[in-house]
Design a protein around this motif. Structure first.
Motif, short mmCIF file in Angstrom:
data_model
loop_
_atom_site.label_atom_id
_atom_site.label_comp_id
_atom_site.label_asym_id
_atom_site.label_seq_id
_atom_site.Cartn_x
_atom_site.Cartn_y
_atom_site.Cartn_z
N ALA A 196 43.41 36.56 47.40
CA ALA A 196 42.41 35.63 47.92
C ALA A 196 42.72 34.20 47.47
CB ALA A 196 41.01 36.04 47.45
N ALA A 197 43.15 34.05 46.22
CA ALA A 197 43.50 32.71 45.71
C ALA A 197 44.68 32.13 46.48
CB ALA A 197 43.82 32.79 44.22
N THR A 198 45.66 32.98 46.82
CA THR A 198 46.81 32.53 47.61
C THR A 198 46.35 31.95 48.95
OG1 THR A 198 48.36 34.11 46.63
CG2 THR A 198 48.89 33.29 48.83
N VAL A 199 45.52 32.70 49.65
CA VAL A 199 45.08 32.27 50.98
C VAL A 199 44.17 31.04 50.87
CG1 VAL A 199 43.75 32.96 53.02
CG2 VAL A 199 45.42 34.53 52.02
N ARG A 200 43.32 30.99 49.84
CA ARG A 200 42.50 29.79 49.63
C ARG A 200 43.37 28.55 49.47
NH1 ARG A 200 39.39 32.54 45.75
NH2 ARG A 200 37.33 33.19 46.47
#
Length: 311
Positions: free
Chosen positions: A86-90
């Motif tokens: 999720a952090a990657t996509v954020r």
């Protein structure tokens, strides 16, 4: 050490994702392993988006992002893994908004599960030894996959290196005479890590009997390969270790990081100096390494409560 490599990211937002990967590598100076992890996460998200009929980055919305996180949970991924993806996509969507690819960032209201802060699961020696023996027995048949599995398991446990560090290794990173491996860790910091005799034997068998059978035009100097001759990636390495650990009863330890936890805990249980373990693991802070002293104390307490008549 090799440079960043990988297949082209899949549609529907290949151009934007490749631009973000280039930004991480050139402008943010992220390590090879970090960039590979971002690439893998974005490829997985792009595949999910394509399956939902999304044809362009501008079609990604909050409902798509929530559905994606839900699919990761349904596939049994850990909270830590889901939080990382999720952090990657954020980060990707925030960058795309700054660059003008998006007018509004759909990830601003996206909530991912928090990482659990419990003590890491580790394998006991009585659990680990039969597993190591079984990989040796399987490797005796000479199958390249079995030889690779044994070498991966022995090196991860024997050195305590991260899976990203493992897949980034080249053949000349090994010093066979001194039984050490040169590792490029977080922040592009290089360190030299020792490994034991069993890992040395496993690596030698893989190099002389297994790797040569899978060499192809894309192999380069990568230490670990897949059947198609390309460098082993993190997802493949995790799959190998998870399959092996699934055969061990009585433990929640899963994945390559469990072997890193296990190596550190066994070193401290055996009397190793905390700062030496810190250097071995490549931790910037001693406080991170001290986690493993809590693991050892916790195991000691459980043994005491089970065995001592006055516990």
């Amino acid at each position: 050490m090799s440079g960043l490599s990988g297949d082209s990211l899949p549609p529907p937002f290949t151009r934007e994702a490749e631009g973000f990967i280039g930004y991480l590598s050139r402008e943010r100076n992220r390590s090879i392993h970090t960039v590979r992890a971002y690439r893998g996460d974005l490829a997985e998200f792009a595949s999910f988006a394509a399956e939902r009929g999304i044809a362009d980055l501008t079609e990604v919305d909050l409902s798509c992002l929530r559905a994606w996180l839900g699919s990761l949970d349904q596939h049994g991924l850990s909270r830590a893994t889901i939080a990382r993806r999720a952090a990657t996509v954020r980060n990707f969507l925030a960058w795309a908004t700054r660059e003008g690819y998006l007018q509004d960032n759909p990830a601003l209201r996206l909530k991912a599960p928090r990482r659990q802060n419990g003590l890491p699961d580790v394998l006991s020696e009585s659990q680990l030894q039969p597993l190591l023996a079984s990989t040796l027995e399987a490797a005796l048949e000479g199958d390249p996959a079995a030889l690779r599995s044994r070498a991966v398991l022995e090196l991860l446990y024997g050195s305590g290196i991260r899976v990203g560090e493992l897949v980034g290794l080249d053949i000349d990173d090994l010093d066979h005479d001194r039984r050490t491996v040169r590792v490029l860790g977080k922040g592009n910091k290089e360190r030299t890590v020792p490994y034991g005799v069993p890992a040395a034997h496993a690596l030698n068998d893989w190099l002389t009997r297994g790797r040569r059978l899978w060499i192809g035009p894309d192999s380069g100097t990568a230490l670990f390969l897949g059947p198609r001759g390309r460098r082993l990636d993190q997802r493949q390495a995790r799959s190998i270790v998870e399959r092996l650990l699934a055969s061990v009863d009585g433990t929640g330890a899963r994945g390559p990081h469990a072997l890193r936890h296990t190596a550190a805990t066994h070193l401290l249980d055996g009397g190793a100096d905390l700062r030496a373990v810190q250097e071995l693991l490549g931790h910037q802070s001693l406080a991170t390494t001290q986690l493993y002293t809590h693991v050892s104390v916790d195991r000691l307490r459980r043994s005491y409560e089970q065995a001592h008549p006055r516990a």
